[in-house]
Motif scaffolding. Structure first.
Motif, PDB file in Angstrom:
ATOM      1  N   GLU A  19     -15.983   7.557   6.540  1.00  0.00           N
ATOM      2  CA  GLU A  19     -14.639   6.993   6.613  1.00  0.00           C
ATOM      3  C   GLU A  19     -14.514   6.123   7.847  1.00  0.00           C
ATOM      4  N   GLU A  21     -11.567   4.411  10.330  1.00  0.00           N
ATOM      5  CA  GLU A  21     -10.154   4.446  10.717  1.00  0.00           C
ATOM      6  C   GLU A  21      -9.831   3.253  11.608  1.00  0.00           C
ATOM      7  N   ASP A  28      -1.583   2.869  10.212  1.00  0.00           N
ATOM      8  CA  ASP A  28      -2.915   3.453  10.318  1.00  0.00           C
ATOM      9  C   ASP A  28      -3.584   3.471   8.946  1.00  0.00           C
ATOM     10  N   THR A  30      -7.174   4.838   6.852  1.00  0.00           N
ATOM     11  CA  THR A  30      -8.414   5.611   6.778  1.00  0.00           C
ATOM     12  C   THR A  30      -9.057   5.278   5.443  1.00  0.00           C
TER      13      THR A  30
END
Length: 201
Positions: A19, A21, A28, A30
């Motif tokens: 992942e 981020e 935000d 992810t």
């Protein structure tokens, strides 16, 4: 070592899911990523500069918008989130990248508005209000020019393209070449060795 590059159509590198981020414009993200795609372990620094310095689409923009060389989909997901009424086309030659972008569009709640496609599968009659790209410089200058000749003419008459290119990888020479092709080009921003180019008719 394998013969894979991020512009390989069918990567043979083991997937190695991970992942990534990052944050853009106060949101935000992810996103799912994997080996065998562009900048698999982090948001590419050039992409980060592009998303920070270019003018993201207006909230009420309807598009269609285009992400050329979408990778695992960070630009696509930011565009779809910034303009929740817009259709976003995400184009990449890499099948693994396309699969990840489709999955990430679902993660950000935009699966119904993101069209993930191989370059040859984008209908010829679709024109784009905005084109975004951190273009694949490493395919070579001739191939890069051919890619831009293919997609930039599909801007709507008042459309805008946003490109980011590292200065040491030819950002300024690409600027000159685009002007020679008849495009209006503004160096909109420079940061961390990258040029953000705003291209219009």
């Amino acid at each position: 070592m394998t013969g894979d590059h991020y512009f390989t159509a069918e990567p043979t590198t083991p997937a190695q899911p991970r992942e990534v981020e990052f944050s853009v414009a106060g949101r935000d993200y992810t996103l799912a990523s994997s080996a065998g795609v562009f900048s698999a372990a982090r948001l590419d620094p050039g992409t980060a500069v592009l998303l920070r310095k270019a003018d993201l689409p207006a909230y009420d923009a309807t598009g269609p918008l285009l992400d050329v060389g979408c990778g695992f989909g960070p630009i696509t997901c930011v565009l779809a989130s910034s303009a929740p009424a817009a259709t976003v086309w995400a184009v990449d030659v890499n099948q693994r990248a396309r699969d990840l972008t489709a999955a990430n569009a679902t993660r950000v709640g935009a699966a119904d508005r993101v069209r993930v496609a191989a370059p040859d599968d984008v209908p010829a009659d679709v024109e784009f209000a905005e084109i975004w790209s951190n273009p694949p410089i490493h395919i070579g200058k001739a191939e890069l020019h051919e890619l831009l000749r293919r997609w930039l003419p599909r801007l709507t008459p008042d459309g805008v393209a946003w490109l980011v290119v590292a200065r040491h990888l030819g950002g300024d020479s690409l600027h000159r070449w685009l002007v020679e092709q008849g495009w209006r080009v503004e160096r909109h921003a420079s940061q961390k060795g990258y040029r953000v180019l705003r291209v219009t008719r």
